[in-house]
Design an enzyme around this catalytic site. Structure first.
Site, PDB file in Angstrom:
ATOM      1  CB  SER A  74      -0.865   0.021   1.259  1.00  0.00           C
ATOM      2  OG  SER A  74      -1.479   1.287   1.423  1.00  0.00           O
ATOM      3  CE1 TYR A  91      -3.695  -2.196   5.496  1.00  0.00           C
ATOM      4  CE2 TYR A  91      -2.860  -0.020   4.924  1.00  0.00           C
ATOM      5  CZ  TYR A  91      -3.441  -1.214   4.547  1.00  0.00           C
ATOM      6  OH  TYR A  91      -3.769  -1.430   3.230  1.00  0.00           O
TER       7      TYR A  91
HETATM    8  N1  LIG Z   1      -8.892  -0.580  -0.551  1.00  0.00           N
HETATM    9  C1  LIG Z   1      -7.845   0.230  -0.481  1.00  0.00           C
HETATM   10  O1  LIG Z   1      -7.993   1.462  -0.478  1.00  0.00           O
HETATM   11  C2  LIG Z   1      -6.448  -0.329  -0.411  1.00  0.00           C
HETATM   12  C3  LIG Z   1      -5.382   0.566  -0.496  1.00  0.00           C
HETATM   13  C4  LIG Z   1      -4.082   0.079  -0.429  1.00  0.00           C
HETATM   14  C5  LIG Z   1      -3.850  -1.276  -0.298  1.00  0.00           C
HETATM   15  N2  LIG Z   1      -4.918  -2.130  -0.218  1.00  0.00           N
HETATM   16  C6  LIG Z   1      -4.614  -3.559  -0.046  1.00  0.00           C
HETATM   17  O2  LIG Z   1      -5.244  -4.296  -1.081  1.00  0.00           O
HETATM   18  C7  LIG Z   1      -5.540  -5.616  -0.601  1.00  0.00           C
HETATM   19  C8  LIG Z   1      -6.998  -5.923  -0.884  1.00  0.00           C
HETATM   20  O3  LIG Z   1      -7.785  -4.999  -0.143  1.00  0.00           O
HETATM   21  P1  LIG Z   1      -9.305  -4.669  -0.470  1.00  0.00           P
HETATM   22  O4  LIG Z   1      -9.443  -3.217  -0.423  1.00  0.00           O
HETATM   23  O5  LIG Z   1      -9.745  -5.425  -1.657  1.00  0.00           O
HETATM   24  O6  LIG Z   1      -9.969  -5.220   0.872  1.00  0.00           O
HETATM   25  P2  LIG Z   1     -11.161  -6.226   1.152  1.00  0.00           P
HETATM   26  O7  LIG Z   1     -12.279  -6.034   0.205  1.00  0.00           O
HETATM   27  O8  LIG Z   1     -11.417  -6.116   2.620  1.00  0.00           O
HETATM   28  O9  LIG Z   1     -10.500  -7.645   0.824  1.00  0.00           O
HETATM   29  C9  LIG Z   1      -9.578  -8.256   1.676  1.00  0.00           C
HETATM   30  C10 LIG Z   1      -9.483  -9.708   1.254  1.00  0.00           C
HETATM   31  O10 LIG Z   1      -8.538 -10.366   2.102  1.00  0.00           O
HETATM   32  C11 LIG Z   1      -9.139 -11.562   2.614  1.00  0.00           C
HETATM   33  N3  LIG Z   1      -8.544 -11.888   3.897  1.00  0.00           N
HETATM   34  C12 LIG Z   1      -8.474 -11.131   5.034  1.00  0.00           C
HETATM   35  N4  LIG Z   1      -7.886 -11.815   6.013  1.00  0.00           N
HETATM   36  C13 LIG Z   1      -7.565 -13.042   5.493  1.00  0.00           C
HETATM   37  C14 LIG Z   1      -6.930 -14.196   6.021  1.00  0.00           C
HETATM   38  N5  LIG Z   1      -6.509 -14.256   7.296  1.00  0.00           N
HETATM   39  N6  LIG Z   1      -6.771 -15.269   5.207  1.00  0.00           N
HETATM   40  C15 LIG Z   1      -7.202 -15.237   3.921  1.00  0.00           C
HETATM   41  N7  LIG Z   1      -7.793 -14.168   3.369  1.00  0.00           N
HETATM   42  C16 LIG Z   1      -7.970 -13.089   4.162  1.00  0.00           C
HETATM   43  C17 LIG Z   1     -10.631 -11.232   2.712  1.00  0.00           C
HETATM   44  O11 LIG Z   1     -11.447 -12.386   2.666  1.00  0.00           O
HETATM   45  P3  LIG Z   1     -12.021 -13.178   3.943  1.00  0.00           P
HETATM   46  O12 LIG Z   1     -12.460 -12.145   4.941  1.00  0.00           O
HETATM   47  O13 LIG Z   1     -13.111 -14.003   3.356  1.00  0.00           O
HETATM   48  O14 LIG Z   1     -10.886 -14.009   4.426  1.00  0.00           O
HETATM   49  C18 LIG Z   1     -10.803 -10.464   1.400  1.00  0.00           C
HETATM   50  O15 LIG Z   1     -10.949 -11.371   0.333  1.00  0.00           O
HETATM   51  C19 LIG Z   1      -5.167  -5.622   0.886  1.00  0.00           C
HETATM   52  O16 LIG Z   1      -3.889  -6.180   1.050  1.00  0.00           O
HETATM   53  C20 LIG Z   1      -5.142  -4.145   1.233  1.00  0.00           C
HETATM   54  O17 LIG Z   1      -4.315  -3.856   2.350  1.00  0.00           O
HETATM   55  C21 LIG Z   1      -6.202  -1.701  -0.264  1.00  0.00           C
END
Ligand SMILES: NC(=O)c1ccc[n+]([C@@H]2O[C@H](COP(=O)([O-])OP(=O)(O)OC[C@H]3O[C@@H](n4cnc5c(N)ncnc54)[C@H](OP(=O)(O)O)[C@@H]3O)[C@@H](O)[C@H]2O)c1
Length: 253
Positions: A137, A150
């Site tokens: 991120s 985080y």
């Molecule tokens: N959204 C943003 O603005 C943003 C910005 C920068 C970086 N990111 C990064 O992008 C990635 C995806 O984020 P997102 O925004 O798409 O978030 P999200 O919709 O909350 O998705 C997170 C995913 O991770 C899975 N997950 C969480 N804990 C887990 C575990 N212990 N084992 C296996 N799977 C797990 C969740 O599924 P389950 O709960 O079903 O396990 C879900 O599929 C993350 O690494 C996040 O830090 C996001």
């Protein structure tokens, strides 16, 4: 356009960025193994699009991750691209610091990637082929408010990707680092603060695929937010602290 990857593994594919990435890659002909904890959400997703293969797991469980890797390679063939994307966002405040919450973020955001890397690197070095994409991120560039759980986990992933890239290229393995800004997903839906230049999951997935196809090391977006945060990264501490307070007003990205 034809993609080079026949078999792709995406962790964190049940919602948000990972879900959209899985759909876009499967629509373009890849066989995509989708992993997360929620089997129901993965089953629902696989029902929407041919080419998606459900492989539920918790990324903090190293044995389960190794079993999933073995199952995917035996069912779908060697993994050409792994997008290690599973993550959690815990807006912990430093004044309320809890070691267990910080460790839980590290266990998923960094440890989950480490667990998947072990079987992936073993297999990819043997084949002298493969592409590893680590999702960190822009929050890992420099410390920002509410990032005490985080941000260190994402900074660790950035450092990890830099080292992997230096050492694995000689083994025929490509390494990419994906640093998104704000993306409109369940992760950011909890945030009450303004999230400038936020993109949709479809836009994020499109940019990720385009960058991965070109073999880019760092894939980061949107450029407006990234430019400001990259500037913060190179400024001296006193200037960065003053600017960070003004830019964020106490929030994280
Ligand atoms: N959204 C943003 O603005 C943003 C910005 C920068 C970086 N990111 C990064 O992008 C990635 C995806 O984020 P997102 O925004 O798409 O978030 P999200 O919709 O909350 O998705 C997170 C995913 O991770 C899975 N997950 C969480 N804990 C887990 C575990 N212990 N084992 C296996 N799977 C797990 C969740 O599924 P389950 O709960 O079903 O396990 C879900 O599929 C993350 O690494 C996040 O830090 C996001």
């Amino acid at each position: 356009m034809a993609l080079n990857w026949k078999t792709v593994w995406i962790t964190g594919a049940s919602t948000g960025i990972g879900r959209e990435l899985a759909l876009q890659l499967a629509r373009r002909g890849c066989k995509v193994a989708i992993s997360a904890r929620s089997q129901a959400k993965l089953d629902e997703l696989a029902g929407q699009q041919p080419g998606l293969f459900v492989c539920p797991l918790d990324v903090t469980d190293a044995a389960a991750v190794a079993r999933a890797h073995a199952e995917i390679t035996s069912r779908l063939g060697p993994i050409d691209l792994a997008v290690l994307n599973a993550g959690v966002w815990d807006p912990l405040d430093s004044s309320k610091y809890e070691a267990a919450r910080a460790a839980a973020s590290m266990a998923v955001n960094y440890g989950g990637i480490a667990n998947a890397l072990e079987p992936l690197i073993r297999d990819m070095t043997a084949r002298r082929a493969g592409h590893l994409a680590l999702v960190a991120s822009v929050a890992g560039y420099r410390g920002l408010p509410k990032g005490v759980a985080y941000a260190p986990s994402k900074a660790a992933v950035i450092s990890l990707a830099e080292v992997l890239r230096l050492e694995l290229e000689a083994h025929g393995i490509r390494v990419s680092l994906i640093n998104p800004g704000f993306v409109d997903t369940p992760m950011t839906a909890v945030n009450k603060f303004p999230m400038p230049f936020m993109v949709t999951p479809a836009e994020a997935a499109g940019k990720m695929i385009a960058g991965l196809e070109r073999g880019r090391f760092e894939i980061t977006f949107p450029w407006q937010l990234v430019s400001a945060l990259k500037l913060l990264r190179v400024l001296p501490y006193p200037v960065y602290r003053a600017l960070a307070r003004r830019m964020t007003g106490g929030r994280q990205m």
